[in-house]
Design a protein around this motif. Structure first.
Motif, PDB file in Angstrom:
ATOM      1  N   THR A  25       2.136 -18.644 -11.067  1.00 29.38           N
ATOM      2  CA  THR A  25       1.084 -19.216 -10.227  1.00 29.38           C
ATOM      3  C   THR A  25       1.445 -19.138  -8.746  1.00 29.38           C
ATOM      4  O   THR A  25       0.615 -19.486  -7.896  1.00 29.38           O
ATOM      5  CB  THR A  25       0.839 -20.687 -10.602  1.00 29.38           C
ATOM      6  N   ALA A  26       2.656 -18.692  -8.431  1.00 27.52           N
ATOM      7  CA  ALA A  26       3.090 -18.600  -7.035  1.00 27.52           C
ATOM      8  C   ALA A  26       2.657 -17.291  -6.374  1.00 27.52           C
ATOM      9  O   ALA A  26       2.811 -17.152  -5.152  1.00 27.52           O
ATOM     10  CB  ALA A  26       4.613 -18.733  -6.950  1.00 27.52           C
ATOM     11  N   ILE A  27       2.123 -16.351  -7.139  1.00 22.10           N
ATOM     12  CA  ILE A  27       1.774 -15.042  -6.593  1.00 22.10           C
ATOM     13  C   ILE A  27       0.775 -15.135  -5.431  1.00 22.10           C
ATOM     14  O   ILE A  27       0.964 -14.476  -4.397  1.00 22.10           O
ATOM     15  CB  ILE A  27       1.240 -14.111  -7.698  1.00 22.10           C
ATOM     16  N   PRO A  28      -0.299 -15.910  -5.498  1.00 18.87           N
ATOM     17  CA  PRO A  28      -1.233 -15.976  -4.358  1.00 18.87           C
ATOM     18  C   PRO A  28      -0.554 -16.384  -3.051  1.00 18.87           C
ATOM     19  O   PRO A  28      -0.762 -15.755  -2.011  1.00 18.87           O
ATOM     20  CB  PRO A  28      -2.265 -17.015  -4.811  1.00 18.87           C
ATOM     21  N   GLU A  29       0.271 -17.432  -3.108  1.00 17.03           N
ATOM     22  CA  GLU A  29       0.951 -17.858  -1.886  1.00 17.03           C
ATOM     23  C   GLU A  29       1.969 -16.810  -1.446  1.00 17.03           C
ATOM     24  O   GLU A  29       2.188 -16.622  -0.244  1.00 17.03           O
ATOM     25  CB  GLU A  29       1.652 -19.198  -2.078  1.00 17.03           C
ATOM     26  N   ALA A  30       2.592 -16.117  -2.402  1.00 18.94           N
ATOM     27  CA  ALA A  30       3.558 -15.083  -2.039  1.00 18.94           C
ATOM     28  C   ALA A  30       2.878 -13.971  -1.239  1.00 18.94           C
ATOM     29  O   ALA A  30       3.429 -13.477  -0.243  1.00 18.94           O
ATOM     30  CB  ALA A  30       4.207 -14.506  -3.300  1.00 18.94           C
ATOM     31  N   VAL A  31       1.664 -13.575  -1.642  1.00 17.86           N
ATOM     32  CA  VAL A  31       0.910 -12.569  -0.892  1.00 17.86           C
ATOM     33  C   VAL A  31       0.609 -13.094   0.505  1.00 17.86           C
ATOM     34  O   VAL A  31       0.749 -12.369   1.509  1.00 17.86           O
ATOM     35  CB  VAL A  31      -0.394 -12.208  -1.625  1.00 17.86           C
ATOM     36  N   ALA A  32       0.211 -14.358   0.586  1.00 15.04           N
ATOM     37  CA  ALA A  32      -0.110 -14.944   1.884  1.00 15.04           C
ATOM     38  C   ALA A  32       1.111 -14.991   2.790  1.00 15.04           C
ATOM     39  O   ALA A  32       1.029 -14.714   3.992  1.00 15.04           O
ATOM     40  CB  ALA A  32      -0.686 -16.345   1.695  1.00 15.04           C
ATOM     41  N   VAL A  33       2.273 -15.342   2.215  1.00 12.15           N
ATOM     42  CA  VAL A  33       3.500 -15.400   3.011  1.00 12.15           C
ATOM     43  C   VAL A  33       3.868 -14.020   3.534  1.00 12.15           C
ATOM     44  O   VAL A  33       4.278 -13.870   4.695  1.00 12.15           O
ATOM     45  CB  VAL A  33       4.657 -15.979   2.166  1.00 12.15           C
ATOM     46  N   LEU A  34       3.699 -12.996   2.699  1.00 13.51           N
ATOM     47  CA  LEU A  34       3.993 -11.639   3.147  1.00 13.51           C
ATOM     48  C   LEU A  34       3.063 -11.220   4.284  1.00 13.51           C
ATOM     49  O   LEU A  34       3.503 -10.665   5.298  1.00 13.51           O
ATOM     50  CB  LEU A  34       3.883 -10.667   1.969  1.00 13.51           C
ATOM     51  N   ALA A  35       1.770 -11.484   4.121  1.00 13.68           N
ATOM     52  CA  ALA A  35       0.809 -11.131   5.173  1.00 13.68           C
ATOM     53  C   ALA A  35       1.119 -11.877   6.474  1.00 13.68           C
ATOM     54  O   ALA A  35       1.126 -11.293   7.567  1.00 13.68           O
ATOM     55  CB  ALA A  35      -0.610 -11.440   4.702  1.00 13.68           C
ATOM     56  N   TYR A  36       1.377 -13.149   6.351  1.00 13.97           N
ATOM     57  CA  TYR A  36       1.656 -13.985   7.515  1.00 13.97           C
ATOM     58  C   TYR A  36       2.953 -13.558   8.198  1.00 13.97           C
ATOM     59  O   TYR A  36       3.012 -13.423   9.436  1.00 13.97           O
ATOM     60  CB  TYR A  36       1.750 -15.445   7.060  1.00 13.97           C
ATOM     61  N   SER A  37       4.007 -13.334   7.412  1.00 16.66           N
ATOM     62  CA  SER A  37       5.317 -13.005   7.964  1.00 16.66           C
ATOM     63  C   SER A  37       5.297 -11.666   8.689  1.00 16.66           C
ATOM     64  O   SER A  37       5.824 -11.536   9.811  1.00 16.66           O
ATOM     65  CB  SER A  37       6.374 -12.994   6.859  1.00 16.66           C
ATOM     66  N   TYR A  38       4.683 -10.650   8.064  1.00 15.02           N
ATOM     67  CA  TYR A  38       4.664  -9.340   8.696  1.00 15.02           C
ATOM     68  C   TYR A  38       3.765  -9.320   9.940  1.00 15.02           C
ATOM     69  O   TYR A  38       4.013  -8.566  10.881  1.00 15.02           O
ATOM     70  CB  TYR A  38       4.247  -8.271   7.686  1.00 15.02           C
ATOM     71  N   ASP A  39       2.752 -10.168   9.921  1.00 12.62           N
ATOM     72  CA  ASP A  39       1.931 -10.317  11.115  1.00 12.62           C
ATOM     73  C   ASP A  39       2.784 -10.864  12.262  1.00 12.62           C
ATOM     74  O   ASP A  39       2.726 -10.377  13.401  1.00 12.62           O
ATOM     75  CB  ASP A  39       0.769 -11.265  10.821  1.00 12.62           C
ATOM     76  N   LYS A  40       3.596 -11.883  11.964  1.00  9.74           N
ATOM     77  CA  LYS A  40       4.454 -12.488  12.976  1.00  9.74           C
ATOM     78  C   LYS A  40       5.542 -11.524  13.443  1.00  9.74           C
ATOM     79  O   LYS A  40       5.992 -11.593  14.588  1.00  9.74           O
ATOM     80  CB  LYS A  40       5.096 -13.761  12.425  1.00  9.74           C
ATOM     81  N   LEU A  41       5.975 -10.629  12.565  1.00  9.05           N
ATOM     82  CA  LEU A  41       7.020  -9.667  12.908  1.00  9.05           C
ATOM     83  C   LEU A  41       6.470  -8.461  13.660  1.00  9.05           C
ATOM     84  O   LEU A  41       7.225  -7.575  14.065  1.00  9.05           O
ATOM     85  CB  LEU A  41       7.729  -9.186  11.634  1.00  9.05           C
ATOM     86  N   GLY A  42       5.149  -8.418  13.839  1.00 13.28           N
ATOM     87  CA  GLY A  42       4.543  -7.310  14.550  1.00 13.28           C
ATOM     88  C   GLY A  42       4.313  -6.076  13.708  1.00 13.28           C
ATOM     89  O   GLY A  42       3.974  -5.012  14.236  1.00 13.28           O
ATOM     90  N   MET A  43       4.473  -6.190  12.392  1.00 14.98           N
ATOM     91  CA  MET A  43       4.250  -5.058  11.479  1.00 14.98           C
ATOM     92  C   MET A  43       2.798  -5.123  11.009  1.00 14.98           C
ATOM     93  O   MET A  43       2.496  -5.483   9.865  1.00 14.98           O
ATOM     94  CB  MET A  43       5.245  -5.116  10.325  1.00 14.98           C
ATOM     95  N   THR A  44       1.893  -4.783  11.902  1.00 18.07           N
ATOM     96  CA  THR A  44       0.459  -5.002  11.702  1.00 18.07           C
ATOM     97  C   THR A  44      -0.098  -4.248  10.506  1.00 18.07           C
ATOM     98  O   THR A  44      -0.879  -4.809   9.720  1.00 18.07           O
ATOM     99  CB  THR A  44      -0.317  -4.608  12.966  1.00 18.07           C
ATOM    100  N   ASP A  45       0.274  -2.983  10.344  1.00 19.04           N
ATOM    101  CA  ASP A  45      -0.274  -2.184   9.245  1.00 19.04           C
ATOM    102  C   ASP A  45       0.087  -2.785   7.889  1.00 19.04           C
ATOM    103  O   ASP A  45      -0.766  -2.897   6.997  1.00 19.04           O
ATOM    104  CB  ASP A  45       0.229  -0.741   9.324  1.00 19.04           C
ATOM    105  N   THR A  46       1.346  -3.153   7.746  1.00 21.28           N
ATOM    106  CA  THR A  46       1.787  -3.758   6.482  1.00 21.28           C
ATOM    107  C   THR A  46       1.103  -5.100   6.268  1.00 21.28           C
ATOM    108  O   THR A  46       0.660  -5.414   5.155  1.00 21.28           O
ATOM    109  CB  THR A  46       3.313  -3.946   6.486  1.00 21.28           C
ATOM    110  N   ALA A  47       1.002  -5.893   7.328  1.00 16.09           N
ATOM    111  CA  ALA A  47       0.340  -7.193   7.221  1.00 16.09           C
ATOM    112  C   ALA A  47      -1.110  -7.020   6.790  1.00 16.09           C
ATOM    113  O   ALA A  47      -1.620  -7.783   5.953  1.00 16.09           O
ATOM    114  CB  ALA A  47       0.419  -7.929   8.553  1.00 16.09           C
TER     115      ALA A  47
END
Length: 358
Positions: free
Chosen positions: A220-242
């Motif tokens: 059940t943690a998969i939805p938040e895991a996707v959100a964390v990846l999107a959020y983290s890569y956005d913050k890291l400046g990796m826009t395409d991956t985010a």
């Protein structure tokens, strides 16, 4: 065939239980130190009758004493096996959880072909699921933040039960407990990911989320895991991956995206996806081995017995050595193993280093 199957069960269970339970001794069972009675004061049936009367009155300490006498003075008597089964139940009711795991291990060794083996595996799993025998066993604590070694033992107990005794009355409840433990391991990883997010350690948070993808894909943690990846890569400046992860969110979990396209993590106002933890689940209630198991009806809504058992049998935990690689405490970051998720090359490299991409 049945005997061969049950013998295999012993190998699987004893490997996980003996290391923690140790050998069962008369001193451990009776609580006495030196004053051990050398001769029986009653017949086997006399002791066993005393035990049954004590159990009926819920006087579990008295029952333990009488049942221990049966086991001590008549180890090969007609009530020997039944006495050990009742002893397991009485010890659990008396909150003597360390003694329970000693007795269940002894039963598995002594009676490998018993028709009650599923009951013993179930009680052992429930006991291990509660955590260390000497620690607090209040289920209102956050289970995802405690020592997970006991949960691993419990998962193995339930897995052995479900795989070898799928027709057992305890199998559906055991399978649901496996699912809860599986989700709890995933939640354990996400607890660390949230910790990293709060401290702007976005690469470490992304690594935790990847770990959930790799080893807990049905959690059940998969939805938040996707959100964390999107959020983290956005913050890291990796826009395409985010953006790739944001697309996944838009399709599957839109509650994690704001109208302006920004990721909304749970602590930023996102709607809960209905995760369940051990502290909120209501499981079945077991009695003595001769009693009928009482399932918690709320656990079976919309699912058949076969579906519940199949779901449990399809789950597995990463090996303990793999888990340790991904379980650095939040206070210390360590290198993570490369996890193949079919991600862009630059992201795979970023996830394998402690350097923040520029």
């Amino acid at each position: 065939m049945k005997t061969s199957l049950q013998l295999k069960v012993i190998t699987a269970v004893i490997a996980g239980s003996v290391a923690l339970t140790g050998c069962n001794t008369l001193k451990g069972m009776t609580g006495k130190k030196e004053e051990v009675i050398s001769t029986a004061e009653k017949s086997e049936s006399g002791y066993y009758t005393d035990a049954q009367n004590a159990l009926a009155k819920q006087r579990y300490r008295e029952a333990i004493t009488a049942l221990t006498n049966v086991r001590t003075f008549y180890p090969t008597g007609q009530y020997s096996q039944d006495a050990l089964l009742d002893l397991i139940y009485a010890q659990y009711q008396a909150n003597d959880f360390e003694a329970v795991t000693q007795s269940t291990a002894e039963f598995i060794r002594a009676y490998p072909t018993s028709r009650h083996l599923d009951y013993v595996l179930y009680v052992q799993g429930v006991t291990n699921m509660g955590g260390s025998p000497k620690a607090s066993r209040l289920f209102n604590l956050d289970q995802s933040q405690r020592d997970t070694s006991w949960l691993r033992l419990a998962f193995n107990d339930f897995q052995t039960l479900v795989n070898n005794f799928p027709n057992s009355q305890y199998a559906p409840d055991a399978a649901q407990r496996m699912t809860a433990i599986y989700n709890d391991f995933a939640e354990h990883e996400m607890t660390s990911a949230r910790w990293y997010i709060k401290r702007d350690a976005y690469l470490a948070a992304a690594n935790r989320a990847k770990w959930v993808f790799q080893y807990y894909p049905q959690s059940t943690a998969i939805p938040e895991a996707v959100a964390v990846l999107a959020y983290s890569y956005d913050k890291l400046g990796m826009t395409d991956t985010a953006n790739q992860y944001k697309t996944l969110l838009q399709i599957n979990y839109p509650q994690y995206l704001a109208n302006n396209g920004e990721v909304r993590l749970p602590n930023q106002g996102a709607t809960s996806w209905g995760k369940r933890t051990l502290s909120t689940l209501s499981f079945g209630k077991f009695g003595r081995s001769k009693d009928k198991f009482e399932p918690a009806s709320s656990n079976y809504a919309g699912e058949t017995r076969e579906q519940i058992i199949r779901q449990g049998r399809n789950l597995s935990l990463p090996a303990a050595t793999q888990q340790q690689q991904g379980e650095a405490t939040p206070a210390q970051e360590t290198r993570r193993p490369r996890i193949g998720l079919g991600l862009p090359a630059q992201e795979a490299e970023a996830g394998h280093t402690n350097e923040v991409p520029r």
